[in-house]
Design an enzyme around this catalytic site. Structure first.
Site, PDB file in Angstrom:
ATOM      1  N   HIS A   1     -52.262   8.091  -9.091  1.00  0.00           N
ATOM      2  CA  HIS A   1     -51.385   7.163  -9.817  1.00  0.00           C
ATOM      3  C   HIS A   1     -52.083   5.817 -10.023  1.00  0.00           C
ATOM      4  O   HIS A   1     -52.063   5.254 -11.130  1.00  0.00           O
ATOM      5  CB  HIS A   1     -50.084   6.977  -9.031  1.00  0.00           C
ATOM      6  CG  HIS A   1     -49.165   5.932  -9.588  1.00  0.00           C
ATOM      7  ND1 HIS A   1     -48.104   6.230 -10.406  1.00  0.00           N
ATOM      8  CD2 HIS A   1     -49.161   4.571  -9.444  1.00  0.00           C
ATOM      9  CE1 HIS A   1     -47.482   5.118 -10.745  1.00  0.00           C
ATOM     10  NE2 HIS A   1     -48.101   4.090 -10.180  1.00  0.00           N
ATOM     11  N   GLU A   2     -52.717   5.294  -8.982  1.00  0.00           N
ATOM     12  CA  GLU A   2     -53.390   3.993  -9.090  1.00  0.00           C
ATOM     13  C   GLU A   2     -54.627   4.069  -9.991  1.00  0.00           C
ATOM     14  O   GLU A   2     -54.914   3.134 -10.747  1.00  0.00           O
ATOM     15  CB  GLU A   2     -53.771   3.483  -7.694  1.00  0.00           C
ATOM     16  CG  GLU A   2     -52.591   3.254  -6.766  1.00  0.00           C
ATOM     17  CD  GLU A   2     -51.533   2.343  -7.363  1.00  0.00           C
ATOM     18  OE1 GLU A   2     -51.875   1.471  -8.190  1.00  0.00           O
ATOM     19  OE2 GLU A   2     -50.339   2.520  -7.029  1.00  0.00           O
TER      20      GLU A   2
ATOM     21  N   HIS B   1     -53.655   3.695 -13.622  1.00  0.00           N
ATOM     22  CA  HIS B   1     -53.462   2.320 -14.088  1.00  0.00           C
ATOM     23  C   HIS B   1     -54.784   1.689 -14.526  1.00  0.00           C
ATOM     24  O   HIS B   1     -54.851   0.981 -15.533  1.00  0.00           O
ATOM     25  CB  HIS B   1     -52.840   1.465 -12.984  1.00  0.00           C
ATOM     26  CG  HIS B   1     -51.378   1.684 -12.796  1.00  0.00           C
ATOM     27  ND1 HIS B   1     -50.485   1.691 -13.850  1.00  0.00           N
ATOM     28  CD2 HIS B   1     -50.633   1.898 -11.668  1.00  0.00           C
ATOM     29  CE1 HIS B   1     -49.262   1.908 -13.380  1.00  0.00           C
ATOM     30  NE2 HIS B   1     -49.324   2.041 -12.075  1.00  0.00           N
TER      31      HIS B   1
ATOM     32  N   GLU C   1     -45.432   2.878 -15.541  1.00  0.00           N
ATOM     33  CA  GLU C   1     -45.273   3.609 -14.289  1.00  0.00           C
ATOM     34  C   GLU C   1     -45.018   5.087 -14.552  1.00  0.00           C
ATOM     35  O   GLU C   1     -45.568   5.959 -13.866  1.00  0.00           O
ATOM     36  CB  GLU C   1     -44.125   3.005 -13.466  1.00  0.00           C
ATOM     37  CG  GLU C   1     -44.389   1.601 -12.950  1.00  0.00           C
ATOM     38  CD  GLU C   1     -45.599   1.525 -12.047  1.00  0.00           C
ATOM     39  OE1 GLU C   1     -45.853   2.484 -11.283  1.00  0.00           O
ATOM     40  OE2 GLU C   1     -46.310   0.505 -12.101  1.00  0.00           O
TER      41      GLU C   1
END
Length: 274
Positions: free
Chosen positions: A135-136, A139, A203
């Site tokens: 997930h990070e 980004h 997100e």
């Protein structure tokens, strides 16, 4: 590949923010005179870059480089594997005591940093932690961290313009200063609303990118459930600007909900499992 919807939103919001940016430039030139346009132009270009550097430094205060041996070895290994799969350079890994289980990314492609809390490492299973790391990384891949920082920088400048515009247009008394402060906050809030249009959606995109990278959505869904429960009754050490970049922001209350930087965890979990 960056989600098309996120690209469109970033393009639309970017165009609107550029309009606000031109407003700031016009005000600065009206104050200093058009003969100072090279200095004004340079200042407007340099200020967001300085804020980006300061913001990154502030976010990483208290974080330490993650060792490459012991319990952290598998985190480096999974980050290397996921980075190759997602087509980015392996970011620098750091660890921090955040008070709650959490993680965040800062920086850009080629100079990214992922910070994981010690609380998160103790809480999650390997596959759940892999979902959070993915997930990070998403980004950083999608460049939305940089977009958020630039948006916040423009919001601050627009707030200053509103403040000084009111001061310059009236008498210098307590009432004028109060009106100037109110105008500044409202102008800042107006720009922030456009930034939030990216913040919440990014997100969902990062969750979906993580799901694709690890091959399933359930590990990240379980991680979000554990993070949400683990944050209950505990105070985060992160300030608001860093919490906006973290995988979980547990602020409650009406105002926090209206201006939330994250969609509800329940909706994210439902999407990951749908």
């Amino acid at each position: 590949m960056t989600d098309f919807g996120l690209k469109v939103r970033m393009a639309v919001v970017g165009t609107i923010l550029f309009g606000f940016y031109l407003l700031v430039a016009t005000f600065a030139l009206s104050v200093f005179g058009f003969g100072y346009w090279p200095i004004v132009g340079l200042g407007l270009l340099v200020l967001p870059a300085i804020q980006y550097k300061i913001g990154k430094w502030a976010a990483l205060r208290g974080a330490e480089p993650m060792p490459e041996e012991g319990q952290y070895q598998q985190i480096h290994f999974m980050t290397e594997k996921l980075s190759r799969k997602m087509g980015i350079d392996k970011p620098k890994l750091m660890v921090m005591d955040m008070g709650t289980p959490n993680a965040f990314a800062t920086g850009r492609k080629g100079a990214g940093v992922v910070v994981v809390s010690t609380e998160l490492i103790r809480l999650l299973e390997k596959d759940e932690l892999e979902g959070v790391i993915a997930h990070e990384l998403a980004h950083i891949k999608n460049r939305d961290v940089v977009a958020m920082v630039i948006g916040s920088s423009i919001a601050m400048m627009v707030g200053y313009v509103a403040y000084f515009a009111v001061l310059m247009g009236g008498e210098r008394n307590i009432g004028t200063y109060v009106v100037a402060m109110a105008a500044s906050m409202l102008a800042n809030l107006l720009v922030t609303i456009f930034v939030l249009a990216i913040s919440r959606y990014r997100e969902y995109v990062a969750d979906d990118d993580a799901r694709q990278a690890i091959g399933a959505g359930d590990p990240l869904a379980r991680a979000l459930e554990k993070i949400s429960r683990g944050a209950e009754g505990r105070e985060s050490n992160l300030d608001d600007s860093v919490s906006a970049m973290a995988i979980f922001n547990g602020d409650k209350g009406l105002m926090a909900t209206l201006f939330a930087t994250h969609p509800p965890a329940e909706k994210r979990i439902e999407k990951l499992r749908s």
